[in-house]
Motif scaffolding. Structure first.
Motif, PDB file in Angstrom:
ATOM      1  N   VAL A  62       0.831  -1.202   0.000  1.00 26.46           N
ATOM      2  CA  VAL A  62       0.000   0.000   0.000  1.00 26.46           C
ATOM      3  C   VAL A  62       0.869   1.256   0.000  1.00 26.46           C
ATOM      4  O   VAL A  62       0.601   2.217  -0.730  1.00 26.46           O
ATOM      5  CB  VAL A  62      -0.957  -0.002   1.206  1.00 26.46           C
ATOM      6  N   LEU A  63       1.930   1.256   0.803  1.00 24.94           N
ATOM      7  CA  LEU A  63       2.813   2.421   0.848  1.00 24.94           C
ATOM      8  C   LEU A  63       3.517   2.618  -0.492  1.00 24.94           C
ATOM      9  O   LEU A  63       3.652   3.751  -0.978  1.00 24.94           O
ATOM     10  CB  LEU A  63       3.840   2.269   1.967  1.00 24.94           C
ATOM     11  N   GLY A  64       3.964   1.526  -1.093  1.00 25.30           N
ATOM     12  CA  GLY A  64       4.607   1.628  -2.396  1.00 25.30           C
ATOM     13  C   GLY A  64       3.710   2.250  -3.443  1.00 25.30           C
ATOM     14  O   GLY A  64       4.129   3.097  -4.239  1.00 25.30           O
ATOM     15  N   ALA A  66       1.155   4.237  -2.812  1.00 25.47           N
ATOM     16  CA  ALA A  66       0.858   5.611  -2.428  1.00 25.47           C
ATOM     17  C   ALA A  66       1.996   6.565  -2.784  1.00 25.47           C
ATOM     18  O   ALA A  66       1.755   7.747  -3.047  1.00 25.47           O
ATOM     19  CB  ALA A  66       0.561   5.684  -0.931  1.00 25.47           C
ATOM     20  N   LEU A  67       3.229   6.059  -2.789  1.00 29.45           N
ATOM     21  CA  LEU A  67       4.385   6.906  -3.075  1.00 29.45           C
ATOM     22  C   LEU A  67       4.789   6.873  -4.545  1.00 29.45           C
ATOM     23  O   LEU A  67       5.720   7.587  -4.943  1.00 29.45           O
ATOM     24  CB  LEU A  67       5.585   6.480  -2.215  1.00 29.45           C
ATOM     25  N   LYS A  68       4.094   6.078  -5.340  1.00 27.53           N
ATOM     26  CA  LYS A  68       4.430   5.972  -6.754  1.00 27.53           C
ATOM     27  C   LYS A  68       4.332   7.348  -7.426  1.00 27.53           C
ATOM     28  O   LYS A  68       3.382   8.095  -7.221  1.00 27.53           O
ATOM     29  CB  LYS A  68       3.482   4.996  -7.451  1.00 27.53           C
ATOM     30  N   GLY A  69       5.336   7.669  -8.211  1.00 21.65           N
ATOM     31  CA  GLY A  69       5.336   8.944  -8.917  1.00 21.65           C
ATOM     32  C   GLY A  69       6.066  10.049  -8.190  1.00 21.65           C
ATOM     33  O   GLY A  69       6.347  11.101  -8.777  1.00 21.65           O
ATOM     34  N   GLN A  70       6.392   9.838  -6.907  1.00 22.38           N
ATOM     35  CA  GLN A  70       7.155  10.830  -6.158  1.00 22.38           C
ATOM     36  C   GLN A  70       8.636  10.739  -6.524  1.00 22.38           C
ATOM     37  O   GLN A  70       9.133   9.672  -6.878  1.00 22.38           O
ATOM     38  CB  GLN A  70       6.995  10.605  -4.650  1.00 22.38           C
ATOM     39  N   GLN A 109      10.469  -4.982  -3.774  1.00 24.89           N
ATOM     40  CA  GLN A 109       9.460  -5.214  -4.816  1.00 24.89           C
ATOM     41  C   GLN A 109       8.131  -4.598  -4.416  1.00 24.89           C
ATOM     42  O   GLN A 109       7.478  -3.921  -5.219  1.00 24.89           O
ATOM     43  CB  GLN A 109       9.301  -6.710  -5.060  1.00 24.89           C
ATOM     44  N   ARG A 110       7.722  -4.789  -3.173  1.00 26.97           N
ATOM     45  CA  ARG A 110       6.428  -4.258  -2.723  1.00 26.97           C
ATOM     46  C   ARG A 110       6.451  -2.742  -2.630  1.00 26.97           C
ATOM     47  O   ARG A 110       5.454  -2.077  -2.924  1.00 26.97           O
ATOM     48  CB  ARG A 110       6.062  -4.887  -1.367  1.00 26.97           C
ATOM     49  N   LEU A 111       7.581  -2.179  -2.231  1.00 26.75           N
ATOM     50  CA  LEU A 111       7.700  -0.726  -2.096  1.00 26.75           C
ATOM     51  C   LEU A 111       7.982  -0.038  -3.426  1.00 26.75           C
ATOM     52  O   LEU A 111       8.001   1.198  -3.497  1.00 26.75           O
ATOM     53  CB  LEU A 111       8.805  -0.386  -1.089  1.00 26.75           C
TER      54      LEU A 111
END
Length: 336
Positions: A62-64, A66-70, A109-111
Motif C-alpha cells: 500500500v505504501l509503495g 501511495a508513493l508511486k510517482g514521487q 518489490q512491494r515498495l
C-alpha cells in the motif's frame, strides 16, 4: 517541517515520520491510506516507515502504491525485517542470513523502489548469531539495497554489541526505534545515554501512547466506538496497559498545559518526545487525512522547561520507567 540528522550520519529526516503500522492493509481502506500519505507529503513529511510484517506484507504494498510517482531522492523510506511473513514457515522469521536476504528483495518489490534508506532489525534475534545478522546487513548495504542500518527495541547492551559489529563489517548502525511517550519512558535511563555515546538516534513509535494521550479516553467512561481500544485486530491489546482510571485521570490533567501552548493533547504528546535531543523523529500514523494535518502542528514546537516539569508532576508515578521492559519486546525464541 523541520529536519534532523539521523545518528552520526549525514542523512537528514523529517522530525515527523509517517508510519503505517496497524492501519494500511488492515484498519483502513487503501484509498484512505493513500489520502493519508498524500496529506503527509503535503505537510512536508519526507520520511516513511513500514515493515514487512505489517498486515503480513500488505502495508508495504500500500505504501509503495501511495508513493508511486514521487521523486525517490526526495524521500526517506524505511522498512524492517524480523517478524513472521508469508506462510510463516520456519525460515520466514528472525534475523538469519536467509531471511534477511530474501526479505529485502520482497520489501523492495512491494515498495516499488531499488533501495530503502534505512533497513531495520525489527527485534533482537536470540537464536541467530549477531555476527551472521550483521554480515547479512553489510551485504545488503554493499549491494545497494539499503543505505543505512537500524534496529528496533534493542537494549543498551544489544546496541553496544551491534554497533561494534557494524563497525567491524564497515556499515553504519545509526538508529533505534523504541516505544517512547510521556507515559512510557523506559529508554531514558540506559538506551538514550548509550545511543548518544554510539552515535545512534531514536525514531520513536507510539508518541501518543496508542491514543491515550489524546484525552479521548475518559476515566469511568465507555470506550469510544471505533477507537483503537475496541479494535480486536491488535490495537486493543496494545493499549490496554494504559486504560485504567488513574492514568486516564492524570492525562486529563495535561489539558491546561496543552492549552497554554495552544496545542491539543495529541500535539503536546508528539511535541514532548521531540524535546529529547536524541530523538531524530516521531512516528505518527493516521486512519484519516485530518489526523495528519493535526499531528504536524507538533513540528517545531519548543516546550519551556517549567512546563516539562509540570507534565512530570501531573503524570507522577503513572509513568513506566523500568529499562528492563525493553527486554520484554523481543521474543526469546522464534516460536514465541
Amino acid at each position: 517541517m523541520e529536519f534532523r540528522y539521523l545518528g552520526n550520519s549525514g542523512l537528514k529526516i523529517s522530525e515527523l515520520t509517517y508510519g503505517n503500522w496497524l492501519t494500511h492493509g488492515s484498519q483502513v481502506e487503501n484509498d484512505t491510506a493513500k489520502a493519508c500519505v498524500t496529506a503527509a507529503l503535503d505537510a512536508g513529511i519526507t520520511t516513511f516507515d513500514t515493515a514487512d510484517v505489517y498486515a503480513n506484507t500488505v502495508a508495504e504494498t500500500v505504501l509503495g502504491e501511495a508513493l508511486k510517482g514521487q521523486r525517490r531522492a526526495s524521500l526517506e523510506i524505511f522498512t524492517k525485517v524480523f517478524g513472521p511473513t508469508g506462510p510463516k514457515g520456519h525460515n520466514d522469521v528472525g534475523l538469519s542470513r536467509k531471511h534477511i536476504m530474501e526479505s529485502i528483495d520482497g520489501s523492495l518489490q512491494r515498495l516499488q523502489t531499488d533501495y530503502v534508506d534505512l533497513y531495520q532489525a525489527h527485534r533482537f534475534d536470540y537464536e541467530t548469531p549477531l555476527e551472521e545478522t550483521f554480515q547479512a546487513f553489510s551485504d545488503v548495504v554493499r549491494q545497494g539495497k539499503a543505505l543505512y542500518i537500524g534496529v528496533s527495541e534493542w537494549t543498551a547492551e544489544q546496541l553496544r554489541d551491534g554497533a561494534a559489529l557494524a563497525k567491524e563489517f564497515g556499515v553504519q548502525l545509526i538508529s533505534n526505534q523504541p516505544q517512547y511517550s510521556q507515559l512510557w519512558r523506559v529508554i531514558e535511563a540506559e538506551v538514550v545515554p548509550t545511543s548518544r555515546e554510539l552515535g545512534i538516534s531514536q525514531i520513536v513509535w507510539s508518541p501518543i501512547a496508542q491514543g491515550v494521550l489524546t484525552g479521548k479516553y475518559a476515566p469511568g467512561a465507555a470506550l469510544p466506538a471505533g477507537s483503537r481500544a475496541t479494535d480486536e485486530k491488535g490495537g486493543a491489546n496494545m493499549i490496554k496497559r494504559f486504560l485504567n482510571d488513574e492514568v486516564l485521570t492524570r492525562v486529563q490533567a495535561l489539558s491546561p498545559i496543552a492549552a497554554e501552548l495552544e496545542l491539543t493533547l495529541a500535539q503536546l504528546a508528539v511535541a514532548w518526545v521531540l524535546q529529547n535531543e536524541n530523538v531524530a523523529s516521531a512516528i505518527i500514523g493516521a486512519s484519516r487525512p485530518e489526523q495528519v494535518h493535526e499531528n504536524v502542528k507538533a513540528a517545531g514546537v519548543s516546550i519551556p522547561a517549567e512546563l516539562l516539569t509540570r507534565i512530570d508532576d501531573a503524570l507522577g508515578d503513572s509513568v513506566e520507567r523500568d529499562p528492563a521492559r525493553t527486554l520484554e519486546s523481543s521474543p526469546k525464541s522464534r516460536e514465541a
